[in-house]
Design an enzyme around this catalytic site. Structure first.
Site, PDB file in Angstrom:
ATOM      1  N   HIS A   1       0.304   4.147   4.236  1.00  0.00           N
ATOM      2  CA  HIS A   1      -0.343   4.922   3.176  1.00  0.00           C
ATOM      3  C   HIS A   1       0.199   6.348   3.145  1.00  0.00           C
ATOM      4  O   HIS A   1       0.594   6.857   2.089  1.00  0.00           O
ATOM      5  CB  HIS A   1      -1.859   4.980   3.418  1.00  0.00           C
ATOM      6  CG  HIS A   1      -2.565   3.697   3.151  1.00  0.00           C
ATOM      7  ND1 HIS A   1      -3.937   3.573   3.259  1.00  0.00           N
ATOM      8  CD2 HIS A   1      -2.116   2.473   2.787  1.00  0.00           C
ATOM      9  CE1 HIS A   1      -4.304   2.343   2.963  1.00  0.00           C
ATOM     10  NE2 HIS A   1      -3.210   1.653   2.687  1.00  0.00           N
TER      11      HIS A   1
ATOM     12  N   SER B   1       0.810  -1.215   0.000  1.00  0.00           N
ATOM     13  CA  SER B   1       0.000   0.000   0.000  1.00  0.00           C
ATOM     14  C   SER B   1       0.845   1.268   0.000  1.00  0.00           C
ATOM     15  O   SER B   1       0.489   2.255  -0.649  1.00  0.00           O
ATOM     16  CB  SER B   1      -0.940  -0.002   1.210  1.00  0.00           C
ATOM     17  OG  SER B   1      -1.808  -1.109   1.168  1.00  0.00           O
TER      18      SER B   1
END
Length: 307
Positions: A216, A164
């Site tokens: 993220h 991610s």
């Protein structure tokens, strides 16, 4: 995002389009590693049944851990930890620095894997076709590394895996590429709003339990800076001037002053950010002590779940 929202609006022709081979290779590598992880996990042999039975028993040693233990249809946390998951204690106290890299190649389950690889294909192929495998490979790896650093600074009591951070790095790079190359885009506002919407959705998903939003955020910020450095393109009109045969035509700079400023600022930020992050990490610093509210960025409690 639809492809027409991402199309470049160049005012000249003859743009070179690279063959995208790195992005499919990344996908194949992640899928292959997941298969190896599931083979190593061997749920029927290692699961006691306290949390339920293995899922998809027909797969035998490739079957998934009980849903109570892993809702993403994947291996146990102990298997992931053994094979390279991001674990603060092992990275800092165990001197296993390589986990900052290996964690981005592991996934919590098949759902996690499919979602990430789908997005990697969408964003990675488009970027690689336009900018080539070297620049996109650097953005992917360095963004994943940056995401691992921020995750390790704030999530010190749990393990983390997934691409991610690297994926958000590609998204961040696409956003900064739009901004630094603003003069050569059509439908600028539409493209900008599309990028911001997709990034916002991914960050919102990161507020759910079991999702590492610090990876993220770290990957996004790293990729955003790298986009200004690696994806800068000649300003609108420069190509026409270079190919012009008119004698005495007024010289035109390849890049505009704003692009140079963004390049310099981004270079300073990415070097300083990664350096400071590594120093803090290996000094044993806990990011939550310096930011009391930052834990809310990773998981926001509601009536449906707790953090």
């Amino acid at each position: 995002m639809r492809s027409r929202d991402m199309e470049r609006g160049r005012k000249h022709r003859g743009d070179t389009q690279w063959t995208a081979w790195l992005t499919p290779t990344i996908v194949v590598a992640n899928v292959s590693i997941f298969i190896v992880v599931m083979y190593t996990n061997d749920c029927p042999k290692t699961t006691t049944g306290a949390n339920g039975d293995c899922v998809a028993k027909l797969l035998r040693r490739f079957s998934f851990q009980p849903l109570r233990e892993n809702p993403f249809l994947g291996p146990s946390s102990s298997t992931l930890e053994k094979l390279g998951a991001l674990d603060w204690k092992k990275v800092v106290q165990g001197n296993e620095k390589w986990r900052l890299i290996t964690a981005m190649w592991l996934h919590a389950g098949i759902i996690h894997l499919v979602m990430n690889m789908f997005d990697v294909i969408i964003f990675g192929i488009r970027l690689e076709q336009q900018f080539g495998f070297i620049r996109i490979g650097l953005i992917y790896l360095i963004s994943g590394f940056g995401g691992s650093i921020l995750s390790a600074l704030f999530l010190q009591k749990s393990i983390s895996v997934g691409a991610s951070g690297a994926l958000l790095g590609l998204m961040g790079a696409m956003l900064s590429e739009l901004l630094t190359n603003w003069t050569i885009y059509k439908s600028k506002l539409c493209a900008l709003l599309s990028f911001l919407f997709i990034i916002a959705i991914n960050l919102a998903i990161g507020l759910l339990p079991w999702v590492d939003n610090f990876a993220h955020i770290g990957g996004l910020l790293t990729g955003f800076c790298l986009g200004f450095i690696l994806l800068m393109q000649p300003q609108s009109g420069w190509e026409e001037f270079r190919n012009s045969s008119q004698y005495g035509a007024r010289a035109r700079s390849k890049y505009n002053p704003c692009q140079y400023v963004l390049f310099f600022v981004a270079a300073v930020l990415v070097v300083a950010g990664l350096t400071v992050g590594l120093v803090m990490l290996f000094d044993g610093e806990n990011g939550n002590k310096h930011c009391k509210w930052c834990h809310r960025l990773d998981c926001y409690p509601t009536s449906k779940w707790s953090c």
